[in-house]
Design an enzyme around this catalytic site. Structure first.
Site, PDB file in Angstrom:
ATOM      1  N   GLU A  44       0.828  -1.206   0.000  1.00 36.57           N
ATOM      2  CA  GLU A  44       0.000   0.000   0.000  1.00 36.57           C
ATOM      3  C   GLU A  44       0.863   1.256   0.000  1.00 36.57           C
ATOM      4  O   GLU A  44       2.091   1.192   0.104  1.00 36.57           O
ATOM      5  CB  GLU A  44      -0.952  -0.062   1.196  1.00 36.57           C
ATOM      6  CG  GLU A  44      -1.889  -1.268   1.079  1.00 36.57           C
ATOM      7  CD  GLU A  44      -2.954  -1.326   2.150  1.00 36.57           C
ATOM      8  OE1 GLU A  44      -2.840  -0.618   3.172  1.00 36.57           O
ATOM      9  OE2 GLU A  44      -3.924  -2.102   1.954  1.00 36.57           O
ATOM     10  N   ASN A  45       0.187   2.394  -0.160  1.00 34.45           N
ATOM     11  CA  ASN A  45       0.904   3.662  -0.260  1.00 34.45           C
ATOM     12  C   ASN A  45       0.058   4.756   0.379  1.00 34.45           C
ATOM     13  O   ASN A  45      -1.176   4.702   0.310  1.00 34.45           O
ATOM     14  CB  ASN A  45       1.175   3.980  -1.737  1.00 34.45           C
ATOM     15  CG  ASN A  45       2.168   5.114  -1.896  1.00 34.45           C
ATOM     16  OD1 ASN A  45       1.810   6.280  -1.817  1.00 34.45           O
ATOM     17  ND2 ASN A  45       3.409   4.776  -2.120  1.00 34.45           N
ATOM     18  N   TYR A  48      -3.273   6.493  -1.737  1.00 34.63           N
ATOM     19  CA  TYR A  48      -3.937   5.188  -1.784  1.00 34.63           C
ATOM     20  C   TYR A  48      -3.963   4.509  -3.163  1.00 34.63           C
ATOM     21  O   TYR A  48      -3.701   3.304  -3.254  1.00 34.63           O
ATOM     22  CB  TYR A  48      -5.366   5.309  -1.259  1.00 34.63           C
ATOM     23  CG  TYR A  48      -5.488   5.636   0.208  1.00 34.63           C
ATOM     24  CD1 TYR A  48      -4.372   5.743   1.034  1.00 34.63           C
ATOM     25  CD2 TYR A  48      -6.736   5.852   0.777  1.00 34.63           C
ATOM     26  CE1 TYR A  48      -4.499   6.057   2.375  1.00 34.63           C
ATOM     27  CE2 TYR A  48      -6.867   6.163   2.127  1.00 34.63           C
ATOM     28  CZ  TYR A  48      -5.743   6.271   2.924  1.00 34.63           C
ATOM     29  OH  TYR A  48      -5.874   6.571   4.249  1.00 34.63           O
ATOM     30  N   CYS A  53      -1.767  -4.801  -5.552  1.00 33.25           N
ATOM     31  CA  CYS A  53      -2.300  -6.045  -5.002  1.00 33.25           C
ATOM     32  C   CYS A  53      -1.232  -7.139  -4.957  1.00 33.25           C
ATOM     33  O   CYS A  53      -0.239  -7.108  -5.707  1.00 33.25           O
ATOM     34  CB  CYS A  53      -3.466  -6.533  -5.861  1.00 33.25           C
ATOM     35  SG  CYS A  53      -4.992  -5.602  -5.643  1.00 33.25           S
ATOM     36  N   GLU A  55      -1.500 -10.227  -6.002  1.00 32.45           N
ATOM     37  CA  GLU A  55      -1.436 -10.971  -7.267  1.00 32.45           C
ATOM     38  C   GLU A  55      -0.578 -10.224  -8.280  1.00 32.45           C
ATOM     39  O   GLU A  55       0.171 -10.836  -9.047  1.00 32.45           O
ATOM     40  CB  GLU A  55      -2.848 -11.164  -7.846  1.00 32.45           C
ATOM     41  CG  GLU A  55      -3.802 -11.929  -6.949  1.00 32.45           C
ATOM     42  CD  GLU A  55      -4.608 -11.028  -6.021  1.00 32.45           C
ATOM     43  OE1 GLU A  55      -4.052 -10.054  -5.497  1.00 32.45           O
ATOM     44  OE2 GLU A  55      -5.807 -11.315  -5.838  1.00 32.45           O
ATOM     45  N   CYS A  91      -7.429  -7.840 -10.686  1.00 33.28           N
ATOM     46  CA  CYS A  91      -6.497  -8.972 -10.634  1.00 33.28           C
ATOM     47  C   CYS A  91      -7.030 -10.173 -11.405  1.00 33.28           C
ATOM     48  O   CYS A  91      -6.248 -10.964 -11.937  1.00 33.28           O
ATOM     49  CB  CYS A  91      -6.170  -9.328  -9.194  1.00 33.28           C
ATOM     50  SG  CYS A  91      -5.016  -8.149  -8.463  1.00 33.28           S
TER      51      CYS A  91
END
Ligand code: THU
Length: 130
Positions: A44-45, A48, A53, A55, A91
């Site tokens: 995450e960052n 946002y 993800c 995957e 994904c």
């Protein structure tokens, strides 16, 4: 590699997830057509939408290593304990890009049991350019 070993790899990499904003930690482990294992976790960052993800990370690792096809991918996510996390819509499209008719997606279902889906089950009538 057995399904249980693939699941264990997903559970293991989930421990490294960088999920400080959502608190929802995800691990993904895949086996490619060369029987090579690749793993990824969500990253995450503070901004946002820049997060990625699990995957996505595992697929990037596969491609960087020269893998071409996802034979099986195990995904697990949860706030505390590993729980149900079926791949998000984006994904599903990413997995689809590197899938074949035999690709298996292994996740914990709503009943709490590990369940194997086909790509067609998770993304019917998928978008292709070819
Ligand atoms: N997440 C994944 O890593 N994979 C998915 O298929 C669904 C969602 C992550 C994104 C975000 O870091 C967190 O789970 C909550 O949405």
């Amino acid at each position: 590699m057995t399904d249980q070993e693939l699941i264990d790899a997903a559970l293991q990499v989930r421990k490294n997830a960088y999920c400080k904003y959502s608190g929802f930690c995800v691990g993904a482990a895949l086996i490619d057509e060369q029987k090579q294992l690749h793993v990824g976790c969500n990253v995450e960052n503070a901004s946002y939408p820049q997060g990625s993800c699990a995957e996505t990370g595992a697929i990037a690792a596969m491609i960087a290593a020269g893998g071409k096809i996802i034979k099986s991918i195990a995904v697990t996510g949860g706030y505390k304990e590993a729980d149900s996390c079926t791949p998000c819509g984006g994904c599903r499209q990413r997995i689809n890009e590197f899938s074949d008719s035999e690709t298996r997606i292994i996740v914990i279902d709503d009943g709490g049991e590990w369940h194997t889906y086909s790509m067609a089950e998770l993304l019917p009538a998928s978008f292709h350019l070819d």
